[in-house]
Design a protein around this motif. Structure first.
Motif, PDB file in Angstrom:
ATOM      1  N   MET A 178       0.282  -3.063  17.065  1.00 38.62           N
ATOM      2  CA  MET A 178       0.022  -4.080  16.052  1.00 38.62           C
ATOM      3  C   MET A 178      -0.375  -3.464  14.713  1.00 38.62           C
ATOM      4  O   MET A 178       0.016  -3.953  13.652  1.00 38.62           O
ATOM      5  CB  MET A 178      -1.088  -5.017  16.520  1.00 38.62           C
TER       6      MET A 178
ATOM      7  N   TYR B  63       2.794 -11.983  17.494  1.00 44.46           N
ATOM      8  CA  TYR B  63       1.477 -12.570  17.755  1.00 44.46           C
ATOM      9  C   TYR B  63       1.509 -14.086  17.588  1.00 44.46           C
ATOM     10  O   TYR B  63       0.951 -14.822  18.404  1.00 44.46           O
ATOM     11  CB  TYR B  63       0.446 -11.967  16.797  1.00 44.46           C
TER      12      TYR B  63
ATOM     13  N   ILE C  96       0.645  -9.164  24.040  1.00 40.78           N
ATOM     14  CA  ILE C  96       0.277  -8.925  22.643  1.00 40.78           C
ATOM     15  C   ILE C  96      -0.986  -9.711  22.320  1.00 40.78           C
ATOM     16  O   ILE C  96      -1.037 -10.927  22.478  1.00 40.78           O
ATOM     17  CB  ILE C  96       1.408  -9.335  21.692  1.00 40.78           C
ATOM     18  N   GLY C  97      -1.991  -9.007  21.829  1.00 39.99           N
ATOM     19  CA  GLY C  97      -3.270  -9.630  21.515  1.00 39.99           C
ATOM     20  C   GLY C  97      -4.361  -9.106  22.422  1.00 39.99           C
ATOM     21  O   GLY C  97      -4.147  -8.885  23.616  1.00 39.99           O
TER      22      GLY C  97
ATOM     23  N   SER D 195      -6.144 -11.075  25.449  1.00 43.10           N
ATOM     24  CA  SER D 195      -4.830 -11.692  25.500  1.00 43.10           C
ATOM     25  C   SER D 195      -4.932 -13.213  25.451  1.00 43.10           C
ATOM     26  O   SER D 195      -6.009 -13.798  25.608  1.00 43.10           O
ATOM     27  CB  SER D 195      -4.086 -11.261  26.761  1.00 43.10           C
TER      28      SER D 195
ATOM     29  N   ARG E  99      -4.844 -18.807  21.844  1.00 43.69           N
ATOM     30  CA  ARG E  99      -5.508 -17.546  21.538  1.00 43.69           C
ATOM     31  C   ARG E  99      -7.029 -17.708  21.643  1.00 43.69           C
ATOM     32  O   ARG E  99      -7.572 -18.776  21.326  1.00 43.69           O
ATOM     33  CB  ARG E  99      -5.140 -17.090  20.129  1.00 43.69           C
TER      34      ARG E  99
END
Length: 351
Positions: free
Chosen positions: A198, A222, A234-235, A238, A277
């Motif tokens: 990222m 994202y 991704i993140g 997560s 998220r």
């Protein structure tokens, strides 16, 4: 600089196929990160670009020239490995200039290129030292300098920061990115660490099980993950994934927890997976009641593991949360930022 074009690349070891027709186009000067879990095929693909692994099918071209059958030394690439692979009996200066000496470059040209790379990497005061006298971060800089002096068309990095501690990893990430901005050399970088991906990439290639799941800029992946795998990978932390059903624009879990999801009424009434998220959970005295499992203060924010709607979810809050495990925490969901996925295909559904 040189573009890298990968078309339907396959790799098999006997009857076992580990790459299943991978296609990726990397433009001149682009910094592309291959990311995915262990065993997804990212390092194998990198080694195929380098010529260290034979290609079983498809085509790899560097700067428009097909390199399937070319030896590594004929591809005009430079590779930095996870291990520093420095010669212990050589000084930093000798290590950095070794490949140029093998190629028969004049001594003055070698000295100039080594000095240029050393200045970029902050190694000017270490040129006469031996690798055993350097820290891990300094050794990794030497390995990078050894690649830089060759001025290749393409840099290849295979998890170069894995052996460094957390603080050095952050520092080296910045240095690699800064040097790319100076040199503008096409770079393909492999990592399993999505934070590295990222923070460093122009574009990320997310791989899983020998296939490409999604290609895009870091924020594209994202904000709009193509499927459940990308959403979960991704993140950090997560994305939270909740199983449930949409009914007239309202999402409901099996235990009856329900909330409106604006803009999702067009999906009709169906079973779905809802993704949210951690930072899109908010403390709200009028919100849903979640049972606290753990509280992890990090200083600038607080991560809270909770039980909500029959699911374990993580919330990241700017506020200080002082509640104890077992207590109830009222939270709301920023439903406008929710993602809806098909439970059968795993694909993200577009409103």
């Amino acid at each position: 600089m040189g573009s890298v074009n990968i078309a339907q690349a396959r790799k098999s070891y006997g009857a076992l196929e580990v790459l299943h027709g991978v296609s990726v186009n990397i433009a001149n000067g682009e910094f592309v990160v291959l990311v995915g879990p262990s065993g997804c095929g990212k390092s194998t693909l990198l080694r195929m670009i380098a010529g260290l692994e034979a290609i079983s099918g498809g085509e790899i071209a560097i700067d428009g020239k097909v390199v399937n059958t070319l030896a590594p030394k004929e591809r005009d690439i430079a590779m930095v490995f996870q291990s520093y692979a420095l010669y212990p009996h050589m000084t930093v200066e000798a290590n950095m200039g070794f490949s140029l000496r093998l190629g028969g470059a004049p001594k003055d040209a070698i000295k100039a290129r080594v000095a240029e790379a050393a200045k970029m990497l902050g190694l000017e005061d270490y040129l006469k030292r031996y690798p055993r006298h350097l820290s891990g971060g300094q050794r990794q800089r030497v390995a990078m300098g050894r690649a830089m002096v060759r001025k290749p068309k393409v840099f290849l990095f295979d998890e170069p920061l894995s052996n460094l501690d957390a603080k050095l990893r952050v520092q080296m990430r910045s240095e690699i990115k800064r040097n790319h901005q100076r040199l503008k050399t096409t770079t393909v970088y492999v990592t399993h660490d999505q934070i590295e991906a990222m923070t460093m990439a122009d574009r990320i290639v997310v791989m899983n099980g020998g296939v490409v799941e999604q290609v895009g800029s870091p924020l594209e992946l994202y904000d709009r993950p193509a499927n459940l795998f990308v959403a979960g990978f991704i993140g950090s932390p997560s994305m939270n994934i909740l199983s449930g059903r949409l009914e007239n624009g309202t999402f409901m879990t099996a235990d009856g927890t329900a909330f409106a999801v604006p803009g999702m009424a067009s999906f009709g009434n169906r079973d779905v997976r809802l993704g949210i998220r951690p930072e899109h959970l908010c403390l709200d005295p009028n919100g849903l009641r979640a049972e606290i499992v753990t509280v992890e203060p990090t200083g600038s924010e607080t991560q809270v593991m909770m039980r909500l709607g029959g699911h374990d979810v993580v919330g990241v809050f700017r506020e200080r949360v002082v509640n104890a495990p077992g207590e109830m925490l009222p939270v709301s969901i920023d439903a406008e930022r929710a993602h809806i996925f098909d439970p059968q295909t795993g694909k993200r559904l577009e409103a």
